[in-house]
Write a protein that holds these residues in place. Structure first.
Motif, PDB file in Angstrom:
ATOM      1  N   MET A  52       0.850  -1.189   0.000  1.00  0.00           N
ATOM      2  CA  MET A  52       0.000   0.000   0.000  1.00  0.00           C
ATOM      3  C   MET A  52       0.884   1.236   0.000  1.00  0.00           C
ATOM      4  SD  MET A  52      -3.066   1.160   2.576  1.00  0.00           S
ATOM      5  CE  MET A  52      -4.200  -0.018   1.837  1.00  0.00           C
ATOM      6  N   ASP A  53       0.626   2.142  -0.955  1.00  0.00           N
ATOM      7  CA  ASP A  53       1.380   3.381  -0.995  1.00  0.00           C
ATOM      8  C   ASP A  53       0.534   4.523  -0.445  1.00  0.00           C
ATOM      9  OD1 ASP A  53      -0.428   3.992  -3.013  1.00  0.00           O
ATOM     10  OD2 ASP A  53       1.007   3.659  -4.628  1.00  0.00           O
ATOM     11  N   ALA A  54       1.107   5.734  -0.436  1.00  0.00           N
ATOM     12  CA  ALA A  54       0.422   6.872   0.166  1.00  0.00           C
ATOM     13  C   ALA A  54      -0.888   7.194  -0.545  1.00  0.00           C
ATOM     14  CB  ALA A  54       1.347   8.087   0.156  1.00  0.00           C
ATOM     15  N   ASP A  55      -0.900   7.109  -1.863  1.00  0.00           N
ATOM     16  CA  ASP A  55      -2.127   7.406  -2.607  1.00  0.00           C
ATOM     17  C   ASP A  55      -3.219   6.395  -2.297  1.00  0.00           C
ATOM     18  OD1 ASP A  55      -1.047   9.647  -3.773  1.00  0.00           O
ATOM     19  OD2 ASP A  55      -0.399   8.606  -5.609  1.00  0.00           O
ATOM     20  N   ALA A  56      -2.839   5.105  -2.198  1.00  0.00           N
ATOM     21  CA  ALA A  56      -3.830   4.072  -1.902  1.00  0.00           C
ATOM     22  C   ALA A  56      -4.393   4.242  -0.495  1.00  0.00           C
ATOM     23  CB  ALA A  56      -3.201   2.694  -2.059  1.00  0.00           C
ATOM     24  N   LEU A  57      -3.531   4.571   0.463  1.00  0.00           N
ATOM     25  CA  LEU A  57      -4.000   4.781   1.830  1.00  0.00           C
ATOM     26  C   LEU A  57      -4.924   5.988   1.908  1.00  0.00           C
ATOM     27  CD1 LEU A  57      -3.967   4.054   4.797  1.00  0.00           C
ATOM     28  CD2 LEU A  57      -1.830   5.351   5.043  1.00  0.00           C
ATOM     29  N   ARG A  58      -4.542   7.065   1.227  1.00  0.00           N
ATOM     30  CA  ARG A  58      -5.382   8.262   1.217  1.00  0.00           C
ATOM     31  C   ARG A  58      -6.743   7.964   0.589  1.00  0.00           C
ATOM     32  NH1 ARG A  58      -2.088  10.996  -1.364  1.00  0.00           N
ATOM     33  NH2 ARG A  58      -0.918  11.802   0.412  1.00  0.00           N
ATOM     34  N   GLY A  59      -6.731   7.218  -0.505  1.00  0.00           N
ATOM     35  CA  GLY A  59      -7.987   6.856  -1.170  1.00  0.00           C
ATOM     36  C   GLY A  59      -8.877   6.006  -0.293  1.00  0.00           C
ATOM     37  N   LEU A  60      -8.257   5.072   0.443  1.00  0.00           N
ATOM     38  CA  LEU A  60      -9.033   4.224   1.346  1.00  0.00           C
ATOM     39  C   LEU A  60      -9.700   5.059   2.433  1.00  0.00           C
ATOM     40  CD1 LEU A  60      -9.902   1.417   2.347  1.00  0.00           C
ATOM     41  CD2 LEU A  60      -7.715   1.286   3.586  1.00  0.00           C
ATOM     42  N   LEU A  61      -8.974   6.003   2.998  1.00  0.00           N
ATOM     43  CA  LEU A  61      -9.536   6.857   4.037  1.00  0.00           C
ATOM     44  C   LEU A  61     -10.680   7.711   3.498  1.00  0.00           C
ATOM     45  CD1 LEU A  61      -6.254   7.987   5.850  1.00  0.00           C
ATOM     46  CD2 LEU A  61      -7.907   6.277   6.610  1.00  0.00           C
ATOM     47  N   PHE A  62     -10.515   8.233   2.292  1.00  0.00           N
ATOM     48  CA  PHE A  62     -11.585   9.010   1.675  1.00  0.00           C
ATOM     49  C   PHE A  62     -12.826   8.148   1.435  1.00  0.00           C
ATOM     50  CE2 PHE A  62      -8.390  12.173  -0.277  1.00  0.00           C
ATOM     51  CZ  PHE A  62      -8.607  13.075   0.761  1.00  0.00           C
ATOM     52  N   ASP A  63     -12.596   6.892   0.989  1.00  0.00           N
ATOM     53  CA  ASP A  63     -13.725   5.997   0.720  1.00  0.00           C
ATOM     54  C   ASP A  63     -14.476   5.647   2.005  1.00  0.00           C
ATOM     55  OD1 ASP A  63     -13.279   5.987  -1.981  1.00  0.00           O
ATOM     56  OD2 ASP A  63     -12.132   4.120  -1.988  1.00  0.00           O
ATOM     57  N   VAL A  64     -13.745   5.462   3.099  1.00  0.00           N
ATOM     58  CA  VAL A  64     -14.410   5.205   4.380  1.00  0.00           C
ATOM     59  C   VAL A  64     -15.216   6.427   4.803  1.00  0.00           C
ATOM     60  CG1 VAL A  64     -14.050   4.769   6.835  1.00  0.00           C
ATOM     61  CG2 VAL A  64     -12.732   3.486   5.142  1.00  0.00           C
ATOM     62  N   ALA A  65     -14.633   7.610   4.679  1.00  0.00           N
ATOM     63  CA  ALA A  65     -15.314   8.838   5.082  1.00  0.00           C
ATOM     64  C   ALA A  65     -16.565   9.087   4.247  1.00  0.00           C
ATOM     65  CB  ALA A  65     -14.360  10.028   4.967  1.00  0.00           C
ATOM     66  N   ALA A  66     -16.509   8.685   2.977  1.00  0.00           N
ATOM     67  CA  ALA A  66     -17.650   8.909   2.084  1.00  0.00           C
ATOM     68  C   ALA A  66     -18.682   7.792   2.159  1.00  0.00           C
ATOM     69  CB  ALA A  66     -17.157   9.065   0.648  1.00  0.00           C
ATOM     70  N   GLY A  67     -18.396   6.742   2.930  1.00  0.00           N
ATOM     71  CA  GLY A  67     -19.334   5.645   3.066  1.00  0.00           C
ATOM     72  C   GLY A  67     -19.260   4.617   1.964  1.00  0.00           C
ATOM     73  N   ARG A  68     -18.256   4.720   1.100  1.00  0.00           N
ATOM     74  CA  ARG A  68     -18.137   3.761  -0.004  1.00  0.00           C
ATOM     75  C   ARG A  68     -17.470   2.464   0.430  1.00  0.00           C
ATOM     76  NH1 ARG A  68     -16.940   8.730  -2.718  1.00  0.00           N
ATOM     77  NH2 ARG A  68     -14.711   8.428  -2.309  1.00  0.00           N
ATOM     78  N   VAL A  69     -16.716   2.501   1.518  1.00  0.00           N
ATOM     79  CA  VAL A  69     -16.046   1.314   2.049  1.00  0.00           C
ATOM     80  C   VAL A  69     -16.450   1.161   3.507  1.00  0.00           C
ATOM     81  CG1 VAL A  69     -13.822   0.276   2.647  1.00  0.00           C
ATOM     82  CG2 VAL A  69     -14.083   1.485   0.472  1.00  0.00           C
ATOM     83  N   ASP A  70     -16.852  -0.060   3.861  1.00  0.00           N
ATOM     84  CA  ASP A  70     -17.212  -0.350   5.236  1.00  0.00           C
ATOM     85  C   ASP A  70     -15.966  -0.274   6.121  1.00  0.00           C
ATOM     86  OD1 ASP A  70     -19.434  -1.681   7.055  1.00  0.00           O
ATOM     87  OD2 ASP A  70     -17.532  -2.718   7.450  1.00  0.00           O
ATOM     88  N   PRO A  71     -16.045   0.343   7.308  1.00  0.00           N
ATOM     89  CA  PRO A  71     -14.873   0.436   8.179  1.00  0.00           C
ATOM     90  C   PRO A  71     -14.236  -0.913   8.491  1.00  0.00           C
ATOM     91  CG  PRO A  71     -16.582   1.917   8.947  1.00  0.00           C
ATOM     92  CD  PRO A  71     -17.183   1.102   7.847  1.00  0.00           C
TER      93      PRO A  71
END
Length: 251
Positions: free
Chosen positions: A1-20
């Motif tokens: 996992m790189d910085a962009d992937a981690l940032r994207g994952l956090l954004f997806d959790v915040a937006a409700g697109r990925v379950d915590p």
């Protein structure tokens, strides 16, 4: 996992697109996954900017397949299998057939294409396998390297005929055996970063690449980066570090 992937994952959790809970399961693979025969470093791209690669020699085909499978499942960015033999290539492709075979290197999930111009120069045709490895790893990271072949110092006019390509490059890799003099020549002709790769090509006094290595380390062309003997992989990684994490440009 790189910085962009981690940032994207956090954004997806915040937006409700990925379950915590799904995010937690993905993050549990950081900083590494223990698969028994190896501990796969999924954190490396986040720390260094370049993901872990798989070195073929010393591993069975089955071990290579296990490591590649874990990198594909838990990692992001390009996956590189280097110096693989036929059985290792077949086992790895059985895990995921989308890999691209480039000589003895296999690449999965190539990075987006980048705009930087990298020139890989070889002193002689016998140096080509090491240059091929370097170019394959650069390709994995989005760089389509230009190649300038057979321009060693015993016929220096061959290099001078292509000086525009040398001076237009954003970085140059010089692959040379014998006495390794080509790295000093190129290092004196361009302001771009120059990475020198000594090869084990040469006659008796070349000492299987030691003479070229010492010659490159003692170069009067200031600022050369010198990697180990026959280390095309390391040269490509040195170039990527020097170029930095510039945004890739799609073609």
């Amino acid at each position: 996992m790189d910085a962009d992937a981690l940032r994207g994952l956090l954004f997806d959790v915040a937006a409700g697109r990925v379950d915590p809970d799904d995010a937690v399961r993905r993050l549990q693979r950081l900083p590494f996954a223990d698969v028994g025969l190896a501990r796969i470093d999924h954190h490396r791209a986040l720390r260094q900017g370049l993901p872990e690669a798989v070195y073929g020699p010393g591993k069975t085909a089955e071990e290579v397949a296990v490591v590649v499978a874990e990198l594909l499942e838990g990692g992001t960015g390009p996956i590189v299998l280097s110096r693989a033999d036929k059985a290792q290539v077949e086992a790895a492709l059985a895990v995921d057939a989308t890999g691209t075979v480039l000589g003895r290197t296999v690449v999965w999930r190539r990075a987006p294409v980048r705009s930087e111009r990298v020139l890989v120069v070889t002193a002689g045709t016998a140096d080509a396998p090491i240059a091929d490895e370097c170019a394959a790893v650069l390709w994995a990271h989005g760089i389509d390297a230009d190649r300038l072949v057979d321009v060693g110092v015993s016929g220096l006019h061959r290099l001078l005929a292509d000086m525009d390509r040398v001076q237009d490059a954003d970085a140059v890799v010089v692959v040379a055996g014998m006495e390794g003099a080509l790295a000093s020549v190129v290092g004196g002709l361009t302001s771009a970063p120059v990475v020198a790769v000594p090869t084990s090509v040469g006659y008796g006094a070349s000492l299987d690449g030691v003479t070229a290595l010492l010659g490159m380390l003692a170069s009067c062309a200031s600022g050369l980066t010198v990697v180990g003997i026959d280390n095309g992989f390391g040269a490509a990684c040195a170039v990527m570090r020097q170029l930095g994490s510039r945004r890739a440009d799609a073609r």
